[in-house]
Scaffold this motif. Structure first.
Motif, mmCIF file in Angstrom:
data_model
loop_
_atom_site.group_PDB
_atom_site.id
_atom_site.type_symbol
_atom_site.label_atom_id
_atom_site.label_comp_id
_atom_site.label_asym_id
_atom_site.label_seq_id
_atom_site.Cartn_x
_atom_site.Cartn_y
_atom_site.Cartn_z
ATOM 1 N N ILE A 194 -90.329 29.610 -72.983
ATOM 2 C CA ILE A 194 -91.357 28.566 -73.061
ATOM 3 C C ILE A 194 -91.346 27.681 -71.820
ATOM 4 N N SER A 195 -90.721 28.199 -70.752
ATOM 5 C CA SER A 195 -90.734 27.494 -69.464
ATOM 6 C C SER A 195 -90.227 26.062 -69.577
ATOM 7 N N SER A 196 -89.242 25.874 -70.465
ATOM 8 C CA SER A 196 -88.654 24.540 -70.662
ATOM 9 C C SER A 196 -89.725 23.467 -70.867
ATOM 10 N N TRP A 197 -90.472 23.646 -71.931
ATOM 11 C CA TRP A 197 -91.589 22.771 -72.310
ATOM 12 C C TRP A 197 -92.740 22.881 -71.327
ATOM 13 N N TRP A 198 -93.013 24.130 -70.919
ATOM 14 C CA TRP A 198 -94.258 24.505 -70.247
ATOM 15 C C TRP A 198 -94.334 24.048 -68.789
ATOM 16 N N VAL A 199 -93.192 23.733 -68.193
ATOM 17 C CA VAL A 199 -93.238 23.162 -66.840
ATOM 18 C C VAL A 199 -92.863 24.164 -65.748
ATOM 19 N N VAL A 200 -91.946 25.093 -66.026
ATOM 20 C CA VAL A 200 -91.415 25.976 -64.986
ATOM 21 C C VAL A 200 -92.380 27.143 -64.758
ATOM 22 N N THR A 201 -92.887 27.264 -63.555
ATOM 23 C CA THR A 201 -93.861 28.311 -63.259
ATOM 24 C C THR A 201 -93.226 29.492 -62.530
ATOM 25 N N HIS A 202 -92.684 29.261 -61.345
ATOM 26 C CA HIS A 202 -92.151 30.348 -60.527
ATOM 27 C C HIS A 202 -90.795 30.832 -61.010
ATOM 28 N N GLY A 203 -90.125 30.075 -61.833
ATOM 29 C CA GLY A 203 -88.765 30.357 -62.262
ATOM 30 C C GLY A 203 -87.871 29.189 -61.890
ATOM 31 N N HIS A 204 -86.771 29.055 -62.592
ATOM 32 C CA HIS A 204 -85.847 27.949 -62.341
ATOM 33 C C HIS A 204 -85.224 28.055 -60.946
ATOM 34 N N CYS A 205 -85.077 26.890 -60.318
ATOM 35 C CA CYS A 205 -84.341 26.767 -59.049
ATOM 36 C C CYS A 205 -84.878 27.704 -57.966
ATOM 37 N N HIS A 206 -86.182 27.755 -57.832
ATOM 38 C CA HIS A 206 -86.770 28.567 -56.760
ATOM 39 C C HIS A 206 -86.260 28.026 -55.426
ATOM 40 N N PRO A 207 -85.777 28.886 -54.548
ATOM 41 C CA PRO A 207 -85.163 28.426 -53.297
ATOM 42 C C PRO A 207 -86.049 27.508 -52.456
ATOM 43 N N ALA A 208 -87.343 27.763 -52.408
ATOM 44 C CA ALA A 208 -88.230 26.929 -51.604
ATOM 45 C C ALA A 208 -88.311 25.510 -52.151
ATOM 46 N N LEU A 209 -88.268 25.369 -53.469
ATOM 47 C CA LEU A 209 -88.327 24.049 -54.072
ATOM 48 C C LEU A 209 -86.999 23.320 -53.915
ATOM 49 N N VAL A 210 -85.912 24.071 -54.044
ATOM 50 C CA VAL A 210 -84.583 23.488 -53.831
ATOM 51 C C VAL A 210 -84.465 22.979 -52.395
ATOM 52 N N ASP A 211 -84.914 23.777 -51.433
ATOM 53 C CA ASP A 211 -84.824 23.381 -50.018
ATOM 54 C C ASP A 211 -85.678 22.146 -49.733
ATOM 55 N N ALA A 212 -86.868 22.089 -50.343
ATOM 56 C CA ALA A 212 -87.751 20.945 -50.119
ATOM 57 C C ALA A 212 -87.119 19.658 -50.628
ATOM 58 N N ALA A 213 -86.494 19.722 -51.800
ATOM 59 C CA ALA A 213 -85.839 18.532 -52.355
ATOM 60 C C ALA A 213 -84.660 18.118 -51.496
ATOM 61 N N ARG A 214 -83.885 19.089 -51.065
ATOM 62 C CA ARG A 214 -82.707 18.793 -50.256
ATOM 63 C C ARG A 214 -83.108 18.165 -48.905
ATOM 64 N N GLU A 215 -84.096 18.737 -48.267
ATOM 65 C CA GLU A 215 -84.513 18.227 -46.953
ATOM 66 C C GLU A 215 -85.106 16.828 -47.057
ATOM 67 N N GLN A 216 -85.991 16.613 -48.044
ATOM 68 C CA GLN A 216 -86.623 15.300 -48.169
ATOM 69 C C GLN A 216 -85.620 14.243 -48.605
ATOM 70 N N GLY A 217 -84.653 14.622 -49.443
ATOM 71 C CA GLY A 217 -83.666 13.666 -49.924
ATOM 72 C C GLY A 217 -82.822 13.065 -48.817
ATOM 73 N N GLY A 218 -82.719 13.751 -47.687
ATOM 74 C CA GLY A 218 -81.974 13.217 -46.564
ATOM 75 C C GLY A 218 -82.804 12.392 -45.609
ATOM 76 N N LYS A 219 -84.118 12.293 -45.890
ATOM 77 C CA LYS A 219 -85.020 11.538 -45.006
ATOM 78 C C LYS A 219 -85.483 10.226 -45.647
ATOM 79 N N LEU A 220 -86.138 10.370 -46.775
ATOM 80 C CA LEU A 220 -86.699 9.210 -47.474
ATOM 81 C C LEU A 220 -86.638 9.492 -48.957
ATOM 82 N N ASP A 221 -85.877 8.676 -49.673
ATOM 83 C CA ASP A 221 -85.707 8.929 -51.094
ATOM 84 C C ASP A 221 -86.775 8.255 -51.944
#
Length: 421
Positions: free
Chosen positions: A41-68
């Motif tokens: 059920i995509s964890s209440w209908w939210v997960v589309t591409h799959g959990h922890c998609h590398p591109a999304l993980v990288d985007a969060a990691r990169e932005q978190g070091g710039k401006l939170d």
């Protein structure tokens, strides 16, 4: 030690123990006791591409070091600007402005306030009535409960809710009752109806109820003829769930206001957006500060969430996401067809990547006693399926495999015999 946590939509007296999840990948959840659970059920209908998609993980990691985080009143930042431009390109034509919030409920609250604020500032102060569809669900805040179905979800809070006008759900063969009721309301209350809000094609929490795109098209036509604001709540139906990026596309319409959340970040972080036509912005645009749009949340347009959401839009642009949606749509149709004529299931239905059916039991509806039994049965077989009463729906990430779906539907088909139904 008793946990201090109070879980949502959970009756702790009947479900005292929670499943502790340690990590996730693709369509799978992994528990701390070594089990693998298919997140169907995509964890209440939210997960589309799959959990922890590398591109999304990288985007969060990169932005978190710039401006939170930064206040979004009087300030802006690149992730919000890039995302806003991407959303306008992806959304149905005619939507020009993007207002950020943090959940589906707040996206709908924003839409309602935009519509009412628009009419107020245009001098049409009699336009205050909101029309909704029977069995709808738009969230759990006061405004969104008011425009949702009245019943078990919100009965204790009835004194807080405002009145709305209701049109019937367009059941097969009775679609004209929906449109005729809407036209009758407009005739009975000329110049008083501000907006119509609907979930396009699929009513989620109402029981995965599905209706034809022609009905959506007719409702939009009536709104245009009577100058009523058409609000599409695409919080669940957006980002490919119904087979197209947004469900409204299947009706060939563009809403006046569109609400999106859930799959906006691929299910990675909380974020929501309300897209609207330029006229709603213009109605609030004035040297008079009292005409500004009075809405915000502390984390409006959080830079990390916006960066992840933009990465999600890039996935739609650069990866064959639509092909995956199309393949899952075909697979769901193949699987649900197996239940045609089954003596213990009825009302088989599918819209895009969403499939649903009803278990034949005497006590139907959201509080059906079969729901917790089914939930535990699926858990015991390594499946996260969370029935809506006697309705079982399958709404998985687009990365789920055919083999996993074969296993899932096999387990589902055995449920009546195992549970003695």
């Amino acid at each position: 030690m008793t946990s201090p946590i109070w879980h949502p939509f959970t009756q702790h007296a009947l479900q005292p123990d929670m499943t502790r999840v340690e990590r996730a990948e693709g369509a799978y959840l992994f528990t701390n006791d070594g089990r693998r659970i298919v997140d169907a059920i995509s964890s209440w209908w939210v997960v589309t591409h799959g959990h922890c998609h590398p591109a999304l993980v990288d985007a969060a990691r990169e932005q978190g070091g710039k401006l939170d985080q930064v206040i979004f009143a009087g300030h802006t930042h690149e992730p919000a600007e890039r995302l806003g431009e991407a959303l306008i390109k992806l959304a149905p034509d005619g939507l020009d402005k993007v207002f950020y919030s943090d959940s589906g409920s707040t996206a709908v609250e924003v839409a309602l306030k935009m519509a009412l604020g628009y009419w107020h500032h245009m001098g049409e102060t009699r336009r205050q009535r909101i029309v909704v569809m029977e069995n709808g669900y738009h969230g759990d805040t006061i405004g969104t409960m008011s425009v949702g179905e009245r019943g078990v979800f919100n009965k204790p809070y009835a004194p807080l809710l405002f009145d709305v006008d209701v049109i019937p759900f367009p059941h097969p063969g009775k679609e004209s009752e929906t449109t005729h009721t809407f036209e009758r309301l407009l005739a009975e209350h000329p110049g008083e109806i501000a907006a119509l809000i609907v979930e396009p094609l699929v009513l989620g929490a109402g029981g995965m109820l599905m209706y034809k795109a022609d009905v959506l098209k007719d409702l939009k036509r009536i709104c245009e003829a009577h100058d009523v604001v058409f609000i599409a709540d695409e919080v669940m139906t957006g980002w490919g769930r119904t087979g197209t990026l947004f469900a409204c596309e299947q009706a060939g319409i563009a809403p006046d206001i569109l609400c999106t959340s859930k799959g906006l970040t691929g299910g990675f972080l909380p974020l929501a957006a309300t897209l609207c036509q330029q006229r709603f912005f213009d109605a609030h645009y004035s040297p008079d500060r009292s005409r500004m749009f009075f809405h915000s949340s502390s984390y409006t347009a959080n830079p990390i969430a916006c960066a992840v959401a933009f990465a999600n839009t890039e996935l739609w642009r650069t990866e064959p996401v639509q092909a995956r949606v199309d393949a899952l749509t075909v697979e769901q149709a193949r699987q649900i067809k197996k239940f045609d004529g089954h003596p213990r299931f009825e009302n088989l239905r599918q819209c895009g990547t969403i499939a649903a059916l009803d278990v034949k039991v005497a006590d139907q509806g959201y509080l059906s006693n079969i729901a917790p039994r089914l939930y535990q049965y699926f858990q015991d077989h390594g499946l996260l399926l969370r029935p809506l009463g006697n309705t079982v729906y399958v709404l998985p990430p687009y990365s789920i495999t055919s083999e996993d779906l074969d296993d899932l539907y096999h387990v589902l088909s055995n449920a009546p015999d195992v549970l003695g139904l």
